[in-house]
Structures are given as structure tokens and as C-alpha cells.
Motif scaffolding. Structure first.
Motif, PDB file in Angstrom:
ATOM      1  N   LEU A 216       6.573 -16.590  -1.179  1.00  0.00           N
ATOM      2  CA  LEU A 216       6.822 -17.761  -2.029  1.00  0.00           C
ATOM      3  C   LEU A 216       8.146 -18.341  -1.550  1.00  0.00           C
ATOM      4  O   LEU A 216       9.203 -18.055  -2.097  1.00  0.00           O
ATOM      5  N   ALA A 217       8.074 -19.115  -0.483  1.00  0.00           N
ATOM      6  CA  ALA A 217       9.278 -19.514   0.242  1.00  0.00           C
ATOM      7  C   ALA A 217       9.584 -20.992   0.054  1.00  0.00           C
ATOM      8  O   ALA A 217       8.679 -21.821   0.087  1.00  0.00           O
ATOM      9  N   SER A 218      10.856 -21.299  -0.121  1.00  0.00           N
ATOM     10  CA  SER A 218      11.329 -22.684  -0.213  1.00  0.00           C
ATOM     11  C   SER A 218      12.526 -22.838   0.716  1.00  0.00           C
ATOM     12  O   SER A 218      13.269 -21.878   0.955  1.00  0.00           O
ATOM     13  N   TRP A 219      12.702 -24.048   1.223  1.00  0.00           N
ATOM     14  CA  TRP A 219      13.848 -24.291   2.091  1.00  0.00           C
ATOM     15  C   TRP A 219      14.433 -25.664   1.774  1.00  0.00           C
ATOM     16  O   TRP A 219      13.675 -26.595   1.567  1.00  0.00           O
ATOM     17  N   PRO A 220      15.780 -25.778   1.695  1.00  0.00           N
ATOM     18  CA  PRO A 220      16.740 -24.690   1.864  1.00  0.00           C
ATOM     19  C   PRO A 220      16.798 -23.800   0.626  1.00  0.00           C
ATOM     20  O   PRO A 220      16.269 -24.154  -0.423  1.00  0.00           O
TER      21      PRO A 220
ATOM     22  N   ARG B 114      11.200 -25.130  -4.402  1.00  0.00           N
ATOM     23  CA  ARG B 114      10.151 -26.133  -4.201  1.00  0.00           C
ATOM     24  C   ARG B 114       8.747 -25.543  -4.250  1.00  0.00           C
ATOM     25  O   ARG B 114       7.779 -26.238  -4.560  1.00  0.00           O
ATOM     26  N   ALA B 115       8.605 -24.266  -3.928  1.00  0.00           N
ATOM     27  CA  ALA B 115       7.276 -23.652  -3.845  1.00  0.00           C
ATOM     28  C   ALA B 115       6.522 -23.721  -5.163  1.00  0.00           C
ATOM     29  O   ALA B 115       5.288 -23.805  -5.177  1.00  0.00           O
ATOM     30  N   TYR B 116       7.247 -23.689  -6.294  1.00  0.00           N
ATOM     31  CA  TYR B 116       6.540 -23.716  -7.582  1.00  0.00           C
ATOM     32  C   TYR B 116       7.133 -24.690  -8.588  1.00  0.00           C
ATOM     33  O   TYR B 116       6.513 -25.002  -9.587  1.00  0.00           O
ATOM     34  N   ARG B 117       8.339 -25.205  -8.324  1.00  0.00           N
ATOM     35  CA  ARG B 117       8.976 -26.104  -9.288  1.00  0.00           C
ATOM     36  C   ARG B 117       8.899 -27.569  -8.854  1.00  0.00           C
ATOM     37  O   ARG B 117       9.297 -28.450  -9.598  1.00  0.00           O
ATOM     38  N   SER B 118       8.431 -27.820  -7.636  1.00  0.00           N
ATOM     39  CA  SER B 118       8.261 -29.196  -7.146  1.00  0.00           C
ATOM     40  C   SER B 118       6.782 -29.500  -6.989  1.00  0.00           C
ATOM     41  O   SER B 118       6.010 -28.626  -6.575  1.00  0.00           O
TER      42      SER B 118
ATOM     43  N   ILE C 236      -1.802 -38.283  -8.451  1.00  0.00           N
ATOM     44  CA  ILE C 236      -2.018 -36.834  -8.342  1.00  0.00           C
ATOM     45  C   ILE C 236      -0.727 -36.145  -7.902  1.00  0.00           C
ATOM     46  O   ILE C 236      -0.029 -36.626  -7.012  1.00  0.00           O
ATOM     47  N   GLN C 237      -0.423 -35.010  -8.537  1.00  0.00           N
ATOM     48  CA  GLN C 237       0.719 -34.176  -8.151  1.00  0.00           C
ATOM     49  C   GLN C 237       0.259 -32.723  -8.091  1.00  0.00           C
ATOM     50  O   GLN C 237      -0.426 -32.239  -8.994  1.00  0.00           O
ATOM     51  N   VAL C 238       0.670 -32.024  -7.021  1.00  0.00           N
ATOM     52  CA  VAL C 238       0.234 -30.643  -6.796  1.00  0.00           C
ATOM     53  C   VAL C 238       1.429 -29.827  -6.304  1.00  0.00           C
ATOM     54  O   VAL C 238       2.217 -30.318  -5.495  1.00  0.00           O
ATOM     55  N   THR C 239       1.571 -28.599  -6.790  1.00  0.00           N
ATOM     56  CA  THR C 239       2.624 -27.719  -6.263  1.00  0.00           C
ATOM     57  C   THR C 239       2.074 -26.945  -5.062  1.00  0.00           C
ATOM     58  O   THR C 239       0.856 -26.709  -4.973  1.00  0.00           O
ATOM     59  N   PRO C 240       2.944 -26.512  -4.147  1.00  0.00           N
ATOM     60  CA  PRO C 240       2.479 -25.666  -3.043  1.00  0.00           C
ATOM     61  C   PRO C 240       1.764 -24.405  -3.534  1.00  0.00           C
ATOM     62  O   PRO C 240       0.781 -23.962  -2.930  1.00  0.00           O
ATOM     63  N   LEU C 241       2.242 -23.825  -4.655  1.00  0.00           N
ATOM     64  CA  LEU C 241       1.596 -22.633  -5.203  1.00  0.00           C
ATOM     65  C   LEU C 241       0.174 -22.948  -5.667  1.00  0.00           C
ATOM     66  O   LEU C 241      -0.764 -22.181  -5.409  1.00  0.00           O
TER      67      LEU C 241
END
Length: 641
Positions: free
Chosen positions: A292-296, A326-330, A462-467
Motif C-alpha cells: 500500500l504505497a504512496s509517493w512521496p 494517496r493509496a487510500y486517501r486520494s 467518477i472518483q476512484v482510489t488506487p485501493l
């Protein structure tokens, strides 16, 4: 595997506490290297019955000893958050406490000056703070320096001025630095150092609590149970005994589903190829989150023992927002990755059949608006697999409108879009699948054909999270089961006794026909491996990848940015991993899923499948090619989404 490490840490804690007991009593000048018994007190000393005149001086205090926090580990027991022994410097005042104000300040200043010179620090404590402590809390050590470096500790351990003591305490450490920092979170002190009159059951030193991530969610389980430390004073206010009467019980350990190696590879790929972005990898066969990776990201060690105002401001003011997971909050518009959901809705509702063909033209008129394909050339008549492979927008506009909004919304929700995945981290974004109610509230109208066209290529509202995207890919990969995503497997005691287990759970099974699944999977395999596919940069020599690219604009007008996606699963025939990667482009930059996101996934799985037997093109399943193939200009191929 974990208990040996933790038991060693606990042994160090007991030693530290015993050292504290002995050195506090004798005002020792050196740190005791080995545990020694605390002074035993006679019954008379232990049970003091003060007279009226002496009751203010003769008393017993029971103080709490904070417990070491439990560990947070990956699925194999590798530590993600643990404890280390740290050393603080404190001054012990002689009892009875009969210094005048001037004597208390003079005594303290002498110790601070000598100590500061020894360790090479400028130790600053005001006279007011010294006197407030001496008057209210003189029986307690006055802390003058925190978190000694190894070099400082070596300088001072044999040269302690009389009345100065090294006090060992546990502090949090994150052994992998930035790795999974936003998921693990960090800790902070529960409050400022107290300066009022000493109360029974206050802690010997400030406790810490989880402030973000898993440290926050599981704070109650990680915290452990206080021990008890007893101090006794006689009628003259002289300390007569002190000892540890109840050892603290360490906090429970939280075992996550993360795979340290996959998390490392995901963050490494993001760091190498993306200024901002995210990557999620899950096990499609049980819903476990492996990365569950986000950058930075940020290093939670910055917060130990506390973060400076300047460091915190730098993190908060950074335009790339390293504090944002960003992986789950964006959430982002999914672009053409959403064509998988649209295709499933079209095929399952029988609005379209696998052999049906629609023209892939450069543009079509819907109402009074012209909707374009990303390719300028006419691709001719395509069936579903061919349209998915080439990511033909105009094909999906037509098919989306023919299908209607209701089946698209219904199947999107079944795939897990538009709802939180339910991981135990605060602030998870819900995403959005717009329906008539949303459109009326936001735009003052219900869904129109132009909205369906936008939805059909993953644009619009439409909005989707990476998760969520990785979760949906897992459903396609495993044949139709939506599992509850798991980030934590279990909570256990330091000696591996189970406290709580979070079981694998299927939330629902989608009634997906084998024909639809085969169509979607074949199209996704061709996206990566077929001649007209948009994700050739994700192709691997020794494992077959199935995926879908996507490129979407988002953000306010004139400041629009691009979200470049690649999502899918592998190996295509027996999936072990489902994934989603998103690359955030800068304002005005042109990035595409095939060229920006697909190579990041390739980097991760090249390493995972390194050394596996090569798969020849003859061994791969035969690809069904469109009847007519036209030569494509190189620059247009490079603009593939």
C-alpha cells in the motif's frame, strides 16, 4: 520468530527499571551495567502512619511505569515498528527537600553546566522551571537532556556528576525508515511534562500514543499495561525505600498483511519514476493487501521523540504533500481502466454481445457536443476484445449509451467502487459513482447521454482510489468474489498468543458469466501482450500480465493535471497478484498510463519473477487479431492511454 526479539527488548526494560531504582536511591555517579536487587525496605519503612505534624512529609507514592509498546510487523514477522532503549539525563535532588530557592537553582545550574560540557550540548532550563519542579516535584528526577546519541552516552556514562543520573526509557523506532511510513503512522507524547504536585499513579515519564496510521488505530492494543513503582518517605521527608512492585506488561503486537519486499519494490518503483503517485498490490484470492504505497512519503522516525516545529512545517508546506497517503486517501477519475466495469455491465446486461461490432471512429456527436477518440485515425469495426485492447473511446461511448447508466452504476458498485474498502486506517476516501440523485444535487439535472459517455471512459464525476481499483481487479482475477480487504491479519501477545484474528471474508459473490470473464480477461491480456495493446511496457518475459491502462484529466480548469493509471493482475492464467498504479502528472504535462504507470508495475514484478523460466510467445495463448490492422504513426502509439 517475533517473540525472541520482543523478549530481548523486555529483558532490557526490566534491567533499565532496576538500574533506575538503584541509581535513584544512591544518587550513583555511574550507570549500573547489570541488574541488581532494589533496596528492600523494612515493614516500618513500608507502612508509615504519619502524625498530624508529619503527615505532609511521611508518605508513600505509587507511580506508574509506562509499558513498552507492542510491535507492528509485516506478514512474515519483519518489524515495521518496534522499541529501542534510549537514555535521558536527569538530576536527582537530595531528600529531605530543604534547599532554599537560591540553593535549588545553584545546585541545578551546577549539574546542568557540567553535564552540558561533557556531552557538548547547550542545555537550557529556566530558573522558573527549576523552582517549579523543585517545589512541586522535587522527589522526582528533573529531566535535563533527552535521547542521548551513542557518542554522548559513551562520553558521559563514566563521568556523571554527583546527583546526575542516566535514565533508560523506551522510545519508538521505525527500522525501515520511510518504508510504509504513512501506513504505520507515528507516536507522540500524550501531554507535556507535568509540573504540578505529584499525584499517585502518574507516570514516571511521559507516555506516548499513536497519532496516525496503525499506531493510532490500534493504540489501545499496542499501549500495554502500566507497572507500579513505590516510593516511601519518612517523617523527616527522607526517602527510605523505592522499588518496582509490579512490572509493566508490554503491549500486543499487530501483524499486518503487508509483504515487506513487495512494499519496498513498490516504493522504489514510485520513487524512481513518479514525482507523486501510488501503488496497491493485493492477493486476489483472499483480499490481503500486500503493498500500500504512496509517493512521496515521510520517515516516522522524524517524530521520535518529538518533531521540531521547523521539520513539521516543512512537511506540511511541501507542495507534493508527503503526509498524504494517496493509496487510500486520494481519489482520481479512473480513465480507461473503468472500461472494464463498463464492459462487464454491457456484456452482463446483454446490451452487447462478444461478436457485436461498433465503429471506432475519430469522433462522434452526442447532443451538441463532439466526443473524440484518443486516436485520430478511423480504426474500423471492432468487437469488445479489440476495443478494450486498443482502448477505443468512441466504441465505449456508443456501447455505454446503449447499455444505460443503471447497469453501469450497478456493476460498478458490485465491483466495490463508490464505497470505502473498510481498512483500519482513518480518512479512507469513499470515491464516487455518480447517480441521478448526485447529478441533481450537483448539476441540477439527472444523468444524460453525455454524462454516460464520460462515465464510459472513466471521466466526468467518477472518483476512484488506487485501493478500490486494486480491489476491483482482484474480483476480475479470482472470477467474481469481492473479498473484504485485509490490512491486519491478527493481534497477538509478545509470546505469540492470539488476541484477535481478522478472518478472510467474502463480502459478496458476483454472478459473472464465464463468457464475460473470458472476454474481459482476453482483452486485458491483449492490452499488455497483443500487437495493438496500450501497455506493452508492462509486458514481462517470464510471466503473462493482464491489465488496462487509463489516462484522465482532473482538477480545476486551467490547472488540470493528468492521472495516468495501469491496473490488472498476474499471472494471467492463475492470478496471485492484483494491482493498481497511478502516476500524478504536473499541471500541463502530458503523461499516459501506458508510458508512465505500466513501467512501474513492470519494475516491481520483474524483480518478483526474476529467475523464473522464460515463456516463449508460442507457449502463450493464441491472440485473436482484428481482421484489419493499419500501420500506426509512432507518435500516436506513444500517446496510448
Amino acid at each position: 520468530m517475533m517473540s525472541a526479539r520482543i523478549c530481548e527488548n523486555l529483558r532490557n526494560l526490566w534491567i533499565a527499571l532496576l538500574i533506575f531504582a538503584v541509581t535513584a536511591t544512591t544518587r550513583a555517579q555511574t550507570l549500573m551495567p547489570t541488574p541488581a536487587p532494589s533496596p528492600s525496605a523494612s515493614p516500618e519503612e513500608e507502612t508509615i502512619i504519619p502524625t498530624f505534624e508529619t503527615q505532609k512529609l511521611a508518605r508513600t507514592y505509587i507511580l506508574d511505569v509506562p509499558a513498552p509498546r507492542g510491535q507492528i510487523t509485516d506478514r512474515n514477522g519483519a518489524p515495521l515498528a518496534q522499541n529501542r532503549l534510549s537514555y535521558n539525563l536527569v538530576i536527582n535532588f537530595p531528600t529531605p527537600l530543604d534547599f532554599s530557592d537560591a540553593q535549588a537553582v545553584s545546585f541545578t545550574r551546577e549539574k546542568i553546566d557540567k553535564t552540558g560540557k561533557l556531552i557538548g550540548r547547550d542545555l537550557r532550563i529556566s530558573d522558573d522551571a527549576i523552582l517549579r519542579h523543585y517545589r512541586n516535584r522535587g522527589i522526582m528526577p528533573l529531566e535535563i537532556a533527552q535521547n542521548l546519541s551513542q557518542q554522548e552516552y559513551e562520553k558521559i556514562k563514566g563521568n556523571l556528576p554527583a546527583g546526575v543520573m542516566v535514565r533508560p526509557v523506551y522510545v519508538r523506532i521505525y527500522p525501515n525508515g520511510k518504508l510504509a511510513g504513512q501506513i504505520i503512522g507515528y507516536t507522540g507524547k500524550t501531554g507535556r511534562n507535568p509540573d504540578g504536585i505529584v499525584d499517585n499513579h502518574e507516570t514516571l515519564w511521559p507516555e506516548t500514543e499513536g497519532r496516525e496510521g496503525l499506531e493510532q488505530t490500534f493504540n489501545g492494543m499496542l499501549t500495554g499495561k502500566h507497572g507500579e513503582y513505590k516510593l516511601t518517605f519518612d517523617k523527616d521527608g527522607r526517602k527510605t525505600s523505592e522499588k518496582l512492585i509490579t512490572p509493566p506488561e508490554p503491549g500486543y503486537n499487530v501483524v499486518t498483511t503487508l509483504d515487506l519486499r513487495l512494499q519496498q519494490l513498490a516504493e522504489k518503483a514510485l520513487e524512481a519514476k513518479a514525482k507523486r503517485g501510488a501503488m496497491v498490490i493485493i492477493d486476489p484470492n483472499n483480499g490481503d493487501i500486500l503493498a500500500l504505497a504512496s509517493w512521496p512519503t515521510y520517515d516516522p522516525n522524524l517524530f521520535v521523540p518529538s518533531i521540531s516545529a521547523q521539520q513539521l512545517k516543512a512537511l506540511q508546506d511541501d507542495p507534493d504533500i508527503p503526509l498524504l497517503p494517496r493509496a487510500y486517501r486520494s481519489s482520481y477519475p479512473p480513465g480507461s481502466t473503468f472500461k472494464i466495469a463498463v464492459g462487464i455491465a454491457a456484456l452482463e446486461s446483454h446490451a452487447v454481445y462478444p461478436d457485436d461490432q461498433y465503429q471506432c471512429v475519430p469522433a462522434i456527436q452526442i447532443g451538441n457536443v463532439t466526443f473524440h477518440n484518443w486516436k485520430k485515425s478511423d480504426r474500423g469495426a471492432l468487437n469488445f476484445v479489440q476495443a478494450l485492447t486498443e482502448s477505443c473511446d468512441t466504441w465505449f461511448y456508443q456501447v455505454g449509451i446503449k447499455t444505460g447508466s443503471a447497469p453501469i452504476i450497478d456493476w460498478s458498485l458490485k465491483l466495490g467502487f463508490g464505497a470505502k474498502c473498510g481498512i483500519p486506517l482513518r480518512g479512507e476516501a469513499e470515491g464516487r459513482i455518480p447517480n441521478d440523485e448526485y447529478m441533481k444535487a450537483t448539476h441540477g439535472r439527472k444523468i444524460l447521454n453525455g454524462d454516460i459517455a464520460n462515465m464510459s471512459i472513466g471521466q466526468g464525476d467518477i472518483q476512484v482510489t488506487p485501493l478500490q481499483m486494486a480491489q476491483a481487479m482482484g474480483v476480475v482475477a479470482n472470477g467474481g468474489t469481492l473479498y473484504q480487504t485485509r490490512l491486519v491479519q491478527q493481534v497477538q501477545t509478545f509470546d505469540n498468543q492470539l488476541v484477535t484474528a481478522y478472518q478472510v471474508r467474502a463480502k459478496r459473490t458476483l454472478e459473472l458469466s464465464s463468457e464475460t470473464l473470458d472476454q474481459v480477461r482476453t482483452g486485458m491480456i491483449d492490452v499488455v501482450n497483443g500487437s495493438g495493446g496500450t501497455a506493452h511496457q508492462a509486458s514481462l518475459d517470464n510471466v503473462e500480465v493482464a491489465g488496462k491502462t487509463g489516462t484522465a484529466q482532473w482538477g480545476p480548469k486551467h490547472k488540470e493535471r493528468t492521472a495516468a493509471w495501469f491496473s490488472g493482475f498476474l499471472p494471467a492464467d492463475q492470478p496471485r497478484y492484483a494491482f493498481a498504479a497511478v502516476f500524478e502528472g504536473d499541471v500541463g504535462s502530458k503523461v499516459h498510463g501506458g508510458s508512465a504507470a505500466a513501467p512501474m508495475i513492470a519494475d516491481v514484478f520483474k524483480d518478483i519473477y526474476k529467475g523464473e523460466k522464460l515463456v516463449s510467445h508460442q507457449q502463450r495463448r493464441a491472440r485473436e487479431q482484428p481482421e484489419v490492422r493499419r500501420a500506426e504513426p509512432v507518435e500516436e502509439e506513444d500517446e496510448s492511454d
